[in-house]
Design a protein around this motif. Structure first.
Motif, short mmCIF file in Angstrom:
data_model
loop_
_atom_site.label_atom_id
_atom_site.label_comp_id
_atom_site.label_asym_id
_atom_site.label_seq_id
_atom_site.Cartn_x
_atom_site.Cartn_y
_atom_site.Cartn_z
N LYS A 11 13.24 -1.82 6.27
CA LYS A 11 12.38 -2.99 6.07
C LYS A 11 12.75 -3.72 4.79
O LYS A 11 13.29 -3.14 3.85
N CYS A 12 12.41 -4.98 4.72
CA CYS A 12 12.67 -5.82 3.55
C CYS A 12 11.95 -5.23 2.33
O CYS A 12 10.80 -4.81 2.43
N PRO A 13 12.61 -5.19 1.15
CA PRO A 13 11.98 -4.60 -0.03
C PRO A 13 10.83 -5.44 -0.59
O PRO A 13 10.00 -4.92 -1.32
N LYS A 14 10.77 -6.72 -0.28
CA LYS A 14 9.72 -7.58 -0.83
C LYS A 14 8.47 -7.63 0.04
O LYS A 14 7.38 -7.37 -0.42
N CYS A 15 8.64 -7.96 1.32
CA CYS A 15 7.47 -8.12 2.19
C CYS A 15 7.20 -6.87 3.02
O CYS A 15 6.10 -6.73 3.58
N GLU A 16 8.18 -5.99 3.15
CA GLU A 16 8.07 -4.75 3.92
C GLU A 16 7.80 -5.01 5.40
O GLU A 16 7.23 -4.16 6.08
N LYS A 17 8.18 -6.18 5.88
CA LYS A 17 7.96 -6.51 7.30
C LYS A 17 9.25 -6.88 8.00
O LYS A 17 9.48 -6.48 9.13
N GLY A 18 10.07 -7.70 7.36
CA GLY A 18 11.31 -8.15 7.98
C GLY A 18 12.36 -7.05 8.02
O GLY A 18 12.31 -6.09 7.25
N LYS A 19 13.32 -7.19 8.93
CA LYS A 19 14.38 -6.20 9.07
C LYS A 19 15.59 -6.61 8.22
O LYS A 19 15.94 -7.79 8.14
N ASN A 38 19.18 -13.12 5.11
CA ASN A 38 17.83 -13.29 4.56
C ASN A 38 16.83 -12.55 5.42
O ASN A 38 17.07 -12.30 6.60
N CYS A 39 15.70 -12.26 4.81
CA CYS A 39 14.61 -11.61 5.55
C CYS A 39 14.07 -12.58 6.59
O CYS A 39 13.87 -13.76 6.30
N SER A 40 13.82 -12.08 7.79
CA SER A 40 13.30 -12.94 8.85
C SER A 40 11.84 -13.31 8.60
O SER A 40 11.35 -14.30 9.14
N HIS A 41 11.14 -12.57 7.76
CA HIS A 41 9.71 -12.82 7.52
C HIS A 41 9.48 -13.66 6.26
O HIS A 41 8.78 -14.67 6.30
N CYS A 42 10.07 -13.25 5.12
CA CYS A 42 9.80 -13.95 3.85
C CYS A 42 11.02 -14.69 3.31
O CYS A 42 10.95 -15.29 2.24
N HIS A 43 12.14 -14.65 4.01
CA HIS A 43 13.38 -15.35 3.64
C HIS A 43 13.96 -14.86 2.32
O HIS A 43 14.67 -15.60 1.64
N HIS A 44 13.65 -13.64 1.94
CA HIS A 44 14.23 -13.04 0.73
C HIS A 44 15.72 -12.82 0.95
O HIS A 44 16.13 -12.30 1.99
N LYS A 45 16.55 -13.22 -0.03
CA LYS A 45 18.00 -13.08 0.10
C LYS A 45 18.40 -11.66 -0.31
O LYS A 45 18.08 -11.23 -1.42
ZN LIG Z 1 10.87 -9.99 3.57
#
Ligand SMILES: [Zn+2]
Length: 119
Positions: A11-19, A38-45
């Motif tokens: 899971k994404c380290p920022k939102c814990e939702k995106g793959k 990028n994260c599919s949920h929060c667009h974190h790079k």
């Molecule tokens: Zn994310």
């Protein structure tokens, strides 16, 4: 404990939702894991700069050696031939290579770019 589940669940380290990974990869089909940019949920790079994941190779080395040591200690109880154990360790390292690739990058991301970090 949830951090461990997020790392194993990729899971994404920022939102814990995106793959983090789009494809898990399969060594038997000669396919490597593919990361999302990028994260599919929060667009974190995920990859901050070129060579960002260079250090994850050292993490992968540690993970692979730890797997080999554990396998050796268990196999040594049941198998008498060291040559057989070494061949099995070689097969184990090939089979676990895509998992180690993904796991080491996830550990790297969470060490440098976890939820508490403000990068
Ligand atoms: Zn994310």
């Amino acid at each position: 404990m949830s951090v461990l589940f997020n790392i194993l669940g990729e899971k994404c380290p920022k939102c814990e939702k995106g793959k983090v990974f789009a494809e898990k990869g399969n060594i038997f089909l000669l396919r490597l894991p593919k990361m999302n940019a990028n994260c599919s949920h929060c667009h974190h790079k995920f990859e901050k700069e070129p060579g960002y994941f260079f250090g994850s190779m050292f993490v992968s080395y540690v993970v692979a050696v730890a797997e080999m040591i554990v396998f050796f200690l268990i196999a040594n109880l049941f198998i008498d031939s060291y040559l057989t154990i070494v061949v099995l360790i070689g097969i184990l390292s090939i089979v676990m290579s895509t998992f180690n690739f993904r796991f080491s990058r996830m550990l790297w991301i969470y060490m440098l770019d976890g939820k508490d970090k403000n990068i």
